[in-house]
Scaffold this motif. Structure first.
Motif, short mmCIF file in Angstrom:
data_model
loop_
_atom_site.label_atom_id
_atom_site.label_comp_id
_atom_site.label_asym_id
_atom_site.label_seq_id
_atom_site.Cartn_x
_atom_site.Cartn_y
_atom_site.Cartn_z
N UNK A 69 0.76 -0.95 0.08
CA UNK A 69 -0.24 0.65 0.32
C UNK A 69 0.85 1.54 0.07
N UNK A 70 0.71 2.24 -0.67
CA UNK A 70 1.07 3.41 -1.28
C UNK A 70 0.73 4.43 -0.05
N UNK A 71 -0.66 4.44 -0.35
CA UNK A 71 -1.86 5.88 0.37
C UNK A 71 -3.21 5.30 0.69
N UNK A 72 -2.96 6.11 2.19
CA UNK A 72 -4.21 5.21 2.87
C UNK A 72 -5.09 6.41 3.14
N UNK A 73 -6.21 6.02 3.15
CA UNK A 73 -7.39 7.37 3.51
C UNK A 73 -8.28 6.98 4.30
N UNK A 74 -8.39 8.37 5.59
CA UNK A 74 -8.75 8.19 6.20
C UNK A 74 -10.02 8.74 7.23
N UNK A 75 -10.97 8.61 7.59
CA UNK A 75 -12.11 9.66 8.24
C UNK A 75 -10.73 10.37 9.77
N UNK A 76 -11.88 11.40 10.01
CA UNK A 76 -12.04 11.80 11.17
C UNK A 76 -12.20 13.11 11.51
N UNK A 77 -12.69 12.41 12.75
CA UNK A 77 -13.39 12.81 13.57
C UNK A 77 -13.02 14.00 14.77
N UNK A 78 -12.24 13.24 16.06
CA UNK A 78 -11.64 13.22 16.73
C UNK A 78 -10.01 13.10 16.66
N UNK A 79 -9.82 12.43 15.69
CA UNK A 79 -8.60 11.73 15.77
C UNK A 79 -8.49 10.56 16.22
N UNK A 80 -9.23 9.56 16.98
CA UNK A 80 -8.89 8.37 17.53
C UNK A 80 -8.50 7.17 16.03
N UNK A 81 -9.29 7.23 15.12
CA UNK A 81 -8.87 6.28 13.93
C UNK A 81 -7.38 6.73 13.43
N UNK A 82 -7.50 7.60 12.85
CA UNK A 82 -6.37 7.83 12.08
C UNK A 82 -4.85 8.33 12.86
#
Length: 417
Positions: free
Chosen positions: A180-193
């Protein structure tokens, strides 16, 4: 203009802590599928994959961080019970984790919470308290409960154990897609990313390469672009957004430190773009994804993410959506894609006009799905009526053809959004 700070000193959990969290989280979390998305790859010109956390237990990634945090409580802390505040996914994650670990859980939810989320949280065995019109009020109520009862407050994102738990998703993704070269992640408060970025950047450094991490926020609830530009967490005023799962007014302190070191870009998307992405995922990938979980696909489709992508993975963070909301989103997505056309047409008040108009639409190979015929439209002459037509089309070009057919016949249709 914000630029990523070097991640040489990366805040947050170490790779060893994330790997330890994975052993704990494996007790409850599924290894979710990684699906090839050829329909997206054709658009952007590189391989695209979907990491389907919408198919995770409790319907989102939240079970990972919640279970890791609860599993690390001492026996004394467990005996006091836990409390959390959430409008949905965090509530279900904490409730499920508490049930599996035999811990008493109290979950505060806003008074207007969607019924399916309320019912699911109760089914997992938590005591639910409805308090507060908005999530901020609900959070304050949960904090008061913790102070008064001694229950351990489980934060949705701003805690090392929670971040490490979410980071297990990054390790899992890397095993499924090593190049994998690029990972796209949703952000709310930032816990997941922050968890995913921590895991991927540390592993990539060991391998002597880099993995690009791009975060996506809803335009109506985007504190990270402002905060990153200012160099500190900044609170913003949230405007209404369908992506309520990531509608957070202020970044987490720990999460912000990780993101400014380890995340390469943060972009925003509109609700219209998110609705179109949800519709595309439903039609082409056969996946039900909540608005917050679809913002990564929306960012890709809208061209918000620039530069070379290479092999790309998009995290679909959740699939918990009220069926009534899903119905509205589908309708809105069709409308913004110009596949559902709503026209208002003034007509002479004489027999045969409705039939003639319907014939014209049919001649353009479009389908009328709803009709409203009224004499009370604004600006109508006494000898006129107004016809409101809801029409299914195949897209923008076909919609233009329908409108042109009506105008060529002498009518004056107006598009009503």
């Amino acid at each position: 203009m914000w630029q990523r700070v070097s991640e040489q000193v990366l805040a947050g959990p170490s790779l060893a802590e994330i790997e330890a969290a994975r052993e704990a989280v494996a007790q409850v979390a599924k290894v979710t599928p990684l699906e090839s998305a050829t329909f997206l790859g054709e658009i952007v010109g590189s391989a695209v994959y979907l990491k389907c956390e919408n198919l995770q237990r409790t319907g989102s990634y939240k079970i990972r961080g919640a279970y890791n945090r609860l599993s690390r409580l001492t026996d004394a802390e467990k005996s006091r019970g836990v409390v959390a505040a959430s409008a949905g996914n965090h509530a279900q994650g904490v409730a499920y984790a508490a049930r599996e670990l035999g811990i008493r859980a109290t979950i505060f939810m806003p008074i207007g919470v969607a019924l399916p989320k309320l019912q699911a949280t109760k089914r997992y065995g938590a005591e639910v308290v409805l308090e507060g019109a908005i999530v901020d009020e609900t959070l304050r109520a949960a904090a008061r409960f913790a102070e008064e009862t001694g229950a351990v407050l489980i934060p949705p994102f701003d805690h090392t154990d929670v971040v490490a738990g979410q980071g297990t998703l990054g390790l899992e993704l890397l095993e499924q897609l090593p190049d994998v070269d690029t990972v796209i992640v949703p952000i709310g408060g930032g816990g997941l990313i922050s968890g995913v970025a921590s895991a991927l950047k540390q592993r990539a450094r060991i391998e002597g390469r880099d993995i690009r991490i791009v975060g996506v926020q809803a335009a109506g609830a985007a504190p990270y672009p402002v905060s990153l530009a200012e160099g500190r967490p900044v609170e913003i005023v949230i405007t209404p957004t369908i992506a309520d799962g990531i509608a957070v007014s202020r970044p987490g302190v720990l999460n912000f430190d990780i993101i400014r070191h380890a995340v390469d870009d943060v972009v925003t998307v509109s609700d219209d773009e998110t609705a179109q992405a949800m519709l595309l995922l439903l039609e082409r990938a056969k996946l039900v994804v909540e608005p917050a979980g679809a913002v990564g696909v929306a960012a890709l489709l809208s061209g918000r993410i620039t530069g070379e992508l290479g092999t790309t993975a998009i995290i679909l963070s959740g699939g918990n959506i009220d069926p009534l909301m899903l119905d509205r989103v589908i309708s809105h997505g069709l409308a913004t894609s110009e596949r559902y056309l709503k026209l208002r047409i003034p007509l002479p008040d004489r027999p045969g006009q409705l039939a003639h108009t319907a014939q014209l639409v049919a001649s353009a190979n479009a389908n009328v799905v709803e009709v409203l015929h009224t004499r009370h439209g604004t600006g109508l002459q006494i000898s006129e009526v107004e016809l409101e037509l809801h029409i299914e089309t195949r897209g923008p070009e076909h919609a233009d053809e329908v409108i042109r057919t009506l105008r060529d016949a002498g009518y004056a249709p107006r598009v009503d959004f």
